[in-house]
Design an enzyme around this catalytic site. Sequence first.
Site, PDB file in Angstrom:
ATOM      1  N   ASP A   1      62.545  41.562 174.172  1.00 54.88           N
ATOM      2  CA  ASP A   1      63.075  40.386 174.046  1.00 54.88           C
ATOM      3  C   ASP A   1      61.460  39.976 173.455  1.00 54.88           C
ATOM      4  O   ASP A   1      60.674  40.549 172.226  1.00 54.88           O
ATOM      5  CB  ASP A   1      61.907  39.301 175.890  1.00 54.88           C
ATOM      6  CG  ASP A   1      62.284  39.270 175.784  1.00 54.88           C
ATOM      7  OD1 ASP A   1      63.141  37.687 175.842  1.00 54.88           O
ATOM      8  OD2 ASP A   1      61.477  37.412 175.885  1.00 54.88           O
TER       9      ASP A   1
ATOM     10  N   ASN B   1      74.374  40.290 172.924  1.00 57.74           N
ATOM     11  CA  ASN B   1      74.466  39.712 171.693  1.00 57.74           C
ATOM     12  C   ASN B   1      74.681  41.485 171.178  1.00 57.74           C
ATOM     13  O   ASN B   1      73.924  41.857 170.825  1.00 57.74           O
ATOM     14  CB  ASN B   1      72.702  39.526 171.227  1.00 57.74           C
ATOM     15  CG  ASN B   1      72.851  39.044 169.856  1.00 57.74           C
ATOM     16  OD1 ASN B   1      73.325  39.712 169.004  1.00 57.74           O
ATOM     17  ND2 ASN B   1      71.373  38.116 169.749  1.00 57.74           N
TER      18      ASN B   1
ATOM     19  N   ARG C   1      60.327  44.590 165.702  1.00 60.31           N
ATOM     20  CA  ARG C   1      61.110  45.183 166.212  1.00 60.31           C
ATOM     21  C   ARG C   1      61.441  46.389 165.642  1.00 60.31           C
ATOM     22  O   ARG C   1      60.802  47.702 166.825  1.00 60.31           O
ATOM     23  CB  ARG C   1      62.749  44.610 166.683  1.00 60.31           C
ATOM     24  CG  ARG C   1      63.015  44.934 167.359  1.00 60.31           C
ATOM     25  CD  ARG C   1      64.536  44.709 167.328  1.00 60.31           C
ATOM     26  NE  ARG C   1      64.720  43.041 167.504  1.00 60.31           N
ATOM     27  CZ  ARG C   1      64.732  42.090 166.882  1.00 60.31           C
ATOM     28  NH1 ARG C   1      65.436  42.106 166.024  1.00 60.31           N
ATOM     29  NH2 ARG C   1      64.811  40.445 167.294  1.00 60.31           N
TER      30      ARG C   1
END
Length: 199
Positions: free
Chosen positions: A76, A17, A186
């Site tokens: 993830d 990505n 994140r």
Amino acid sequence: MSHRHFEGGRLIVASHNPGKVREIKELLAPFQADVVSAGDLDLPEPEETGLTFIANAELKALASARAANAVALADDSGLAVSALNGAPGIYSARWAGPDKDFDMAMRKIESELGDAADRSAKFVCALTLAWPDGHCETFEGTVSGVLTFPQRGDKGFGYDPIFVPDGYDITFAEMDPDKKHDMSHRADAFSKLVPACFA
Ligand code: IMP
């Protein structure tokens, strides 16, 4: 607890990505890492068969580390809704279907919530640094908030338009992206990984 350190050299970002790879490259810019992505190297994408964010982050990082014989970093992430027992959770991407229709996924959350009073949710991110010998260093980050309907804002991606982080009255999709990046799940996971493995 002692952690294994990244000693410099090549670091694979185990993702295909481009948005995620760009964000991780920016976060790792201060460190001695020659960052390349699994996509650039044409490494295979393993199936995400784990039952937790951590299991999937480890499976992705290990697959790239072994295939490229270099240290690899994977994440993830997803949205866990309290009243839905943590769903969509590790299936956050899958709820949007093959067309990545997050409009549909957000409407599904709204309809499954029905008139449930508890609107709390959190974004979760597991980050794994893996070595070709199978060693993994894994850290989990979260950001808590409440869900709001209808969707608001167009700055973010995924489930951002329905997520209002605690302490704010705007959604992640209404927030300045730099501000979101500073407080996201994140960022939280990175703030644990960096002192353990890079500092
Ligand atoms: P992954 O690429 O398997 O980690 O998929 C994570 C999925 O969780 C994404 O497709 C998004 O749907 C959702 N997600 C993860 N992080 C965020 C975020 O910061 N904002 C909105 N949605 C997110």
